[in-house]
Design an enzyme around this catalytic site. Structure first.
Site, PDB file in Angstrom:
ATOM      1  CG  LEU A 152      -2.200  -0.888   1.084  1.00 59.13           C
ATOM      2  CD1 LEU A 152      -1.860  -2.364   1.116  1.00 59.13           C
ATOM      3  CD2 LEU A 152      -3.197  -0.555   2.186  1.00 59.13           C
ATOM      4  CG  ASP A 153       4.386   3.389   2.527  1.00 60.00           C
ATOM      5  OD1 ASP A 153       3.805   4.467   2.299  1.00 60.00           O
ATOM      6  OD2 ASP A 153       5.292   3.279   3.372  1.00 60.00           O
ATOM      7  CG  ASP A 154       6.515   0.663  -2.823  1.00 60.42           C
ATOM      8  OD1 ASP A 154       7.412   1.175  -3.494  1.00 60.42           O
ATOM      9  OD2 ASP A 154       6.731   0.025  -1.781  1.00 60.42           O
TER      10      ASP A 154
END
Length: 648
Positions: free
Chosen positions: A392-394
């Site tokens: 999710l961060d990327d």
């Protein structure tokens, strides 16, 4: 050599005032930008080295001897790297540069050096051995170290947790299930369960032992499992009781479980990026396939070897091994840094973003689909390839950068990313790295989880990135996700005003991440949560104008925002956070910018030995080499853009 060390002090009234045609800020900014652009790959992406502690290179050496596939030249050069990392202050190896002695890392480093040929009576080996014995000996090492020692015949199998391969057959309602642990735990555990169930035995062609590292003979040791908590004691009793019945597991059931585990691994081998794209899983997969009878030349085993070789960093006289690679993360953060200057040449950015587009994972089979079978894909992975495990961060960072570049040209990719992210929100409003609602905290008390990192719960920094992007995207269908994300962030603020940083060191990273999300969401900078965060950031600024924070703050939260010196990347995070909070004209920001210019090297970049992030807090830490390059540029570029705008 500090090229910009003599830069004149900046002025609040006119940061550009200088008799020369350019200012120190403009000179430093141009040098940093040009230097960073020079590292861009021909196809448009960036990828910087990613270093962990010496556990990884030591395990690479031990893996070669486990398989009896030893590259003598390679092991000599890896051993040179390991020796250079020994800490003279305590005689062992730490988890990060300048850190305290770590028993498990030191045991593995010692074993790797001895198996390469270092004499036990060599001074560096004597220092390491004394430190190990002082801390209770190798029997007190962590679970993963003890499993390795069991496979090398150095301790009995009763000294390791019971990890039967039959865990892959457990139903979802059972207290332990693969979907209840993090992706990294899944990819490591399944091949490891094969190794443990079949009682794998290392080839160890040189027959090297480390009995000298035990205070009690391994076969006589009765305390391999110190009790951590009352719940841990209960799980330990249950696990020890269950292990008694292993000989009575029907052979047909075991063969069925092994076949299931084998299929699980093969499905996720992931080409030359390896199982899960992470070193421990790739090693375990390669060893498990060998144990299952796959010949050396088999394509599956070749994939594992290629993936491991791809993690090596060859520096000539020495070689070290990365835990994974970070091309997507490095590329998007570099883009975000460069995008702060709207008037700069956008071609390198568009080239990088165009490289990212085909890496979006749209319809590939993935573990997250077990919880969300009807949710269309749209994420990006951290590595070159890892389709089962987009994060999710990327995804939020890439979509943020795409939106800033050209929301219309990248509309489809942005929409797919936004919908996937909103669908991956956890019940408490937060966002985790890979999974949703992965909050089965009792599992961290099982004997196998002495590292306390079995799970992937929501965190402030990932929630900030996802919430900030969804707010920026501005779609009405995501309004509820944004509101729930903001509410989660308000709840997670510490009493000091800071936020915990799960994926960057530590409270400075977490606080920047959240303040950036508030900026993207258009939150009033007079909001109490923002003012408290600003006050905290200002309170921990160091006398030299920079910021620094030790990884020791994960074990001792009272060390939040404190370190023996400032660092470029943490200074950049603090500056970005303050500027996001409307503090661009503050004296603290000017002093921080001056610090970055003073510390800038002659080639325009920044260099320092400090580790920048945890892989797992208190257990495993990382040094992103790119963090000292693109984050300072990001801060300088934002400051330059803000001051130009205010002076116009």
């Amino acid at each position: 050599m500090k090229r910009f060390g003599g830069a004149a002090k900046l002025s609040l009234q006119d940061p550009y005032q200088n008799s020369a045609s350019t200012t120190p800020l403009e000179d430093g900014l141009a040098a940093a930008r040009n230097a960073l652009l020079s590292t861009q790959k021909d196809d448009g992406h960036w990828c910087f080295p990613l270093e962990a502690d010496c556990t990884i290179p030591a395990e690479y050496v031990l893996m070669m001897h486990f398989m009896d596939d030893v590259d003598v030249d390679l092991e000599i050069r890896i051993a040179r790297f390991i020796r250079e990392k020994q800490d003279s202050s305590h005689g062992g190896w730490p988890l990060y540069y300048g850190g305290d002695f770590d028993l498990s890392c030191t045991v593995k480093a010692y074993y790797a050096l001895k198996i390469v040929g270092d004499a036990p009576d060599a001074p560096h080996m004597k220092r390491a051995r004394a430190a190990i014995l002082k801390h209770g000996g190798a029997a007190r090492a962590n679970v993963f170290t003890r499993i390795l020692l069991a496979m090398y015949g150095q301790i009995p199998w009763r000294g390791v947790p019971f990890v039967p391969v039959e865990i892959i057959l457990l139903p979802r309602w059972f207290p332990f299930h693969l979907s209840k642990i993090a992706y990294w735990s899944r990819t490591v555990t399944i091949p490891l369960s094969i190794l443990c169930s079949l009682k794998a035995r290392a080839a160890n062609p040189r027959k090297v032992h480390i009995r000298e590292l035990f205070t009690v003979a391994p076969e006589d040791e009765r305390n391999y499992f110190p009790v951590r908590t009352r719940l841990n004691r209960l799980f330990l009793m249950l696990e020890r009781s269950a292990s008694i019945f292993e000989p009575f597991i029907p052979q047909g059931l075991r063969r069925h479980a092994i076949r299931r585990a084998e299929r699980w691994i093969v499905e996720r081998l992931n080409g030359d990026s390896g199982l899960g794209g992470i070193f421990p899983a790739i090693v375990n997969a390669g060893e498990a396939l060998a144990l299952l009878g796959y010949p050396y030349e088999h394509p599956y085993r070749e994939q594992c070897r290629d993936a491991l070789r791809g993690l090596l960093v060859d520096e000539g006289e020495r070689v070290w091994c990365q835990p994974c690679v970070s091309p997507v993360w490095d590329t998007v953060l570099t883009c975000l840094a460069l995008q702060e200057e709207a008037g700069a040449d956008q071609k390198p950015i568009r080239k990088a973003l165009d490289w990212l587009i085909p890496h979006q994972i749209l319809d590939a089979p993935a573990d997250w689909q077990e919880e969300h079978p009807d949710l269309p894909g749209g994420g990006w992975a951290f590595q070159y390839a890892n389709p089962h495990y987009p994060d999710l961060d990327d995804t939020a960072a890439v979509a943020w950068s795409l939106h800033q570049a050209d929301p219309e040209a990248y509309r489809e990719s942005i929409a797919r990313a936004a919908d996937w992210l909103a669908g991956m929100q956890s019940r408490n409003g937060g966002f985790a790295a890979f999974d949703t609602n992965n909050t089965y905290y009792y599992l961290n008390e099982i004997p196998f989880a002495d590292h306390g990192a079995l799970l992937d719960p929501p965190t402030s920094d990932v929630t900030a990135r996802c919430t900030g992007f969804l707010a920026l995207c501005g779609e009405s269908r995501h309004r509820d996700a944004v509101e729930r994300g903001l509410a989660y962030l308000f709840r997670e603020q510490e009493s000091t005003g800071a936020w915990f940083g799960r994926w960057g060191s530590n409270y400075i990273y977490g606080t920047w991440s959240v303040l950036e999300a508030f900026r993207l969401a258009g939150l009033d900078t007079n909001h109490l949560a923002i003012r408290r965060a600003v006050q905290w950031l200002k309170s921990v600024q160091r006398d030299d104008g920079g910021w620094g924070e030790s990884n020791g703050s994960y074990a001792e939260p009272q060390k939040a925002g404190q370190f023996e010196r400032s660092t470029s990347f943490q200074t950049a995070w603090a500056l970005l956070g303050l500027m996001a909070a409307g503090e661009g004209n503050s004296d603290e920001v000017l002093r921080g910018i001056e610090y970055l210019l003073r510390e800038q090297s002659g080639d325009g970049l920044w260099y320092e030995p400090w580790f920048t992030a945890p892989g797992f807090p208190r257990v495993f830490y990382l040094k992103y080499y790119g963090y000292s390059k693109y984050f300072p540029l990001w801060a300088l570029t934002r400051f330059h853009a803000m001051t130009r705008k205010s002076s116009a």
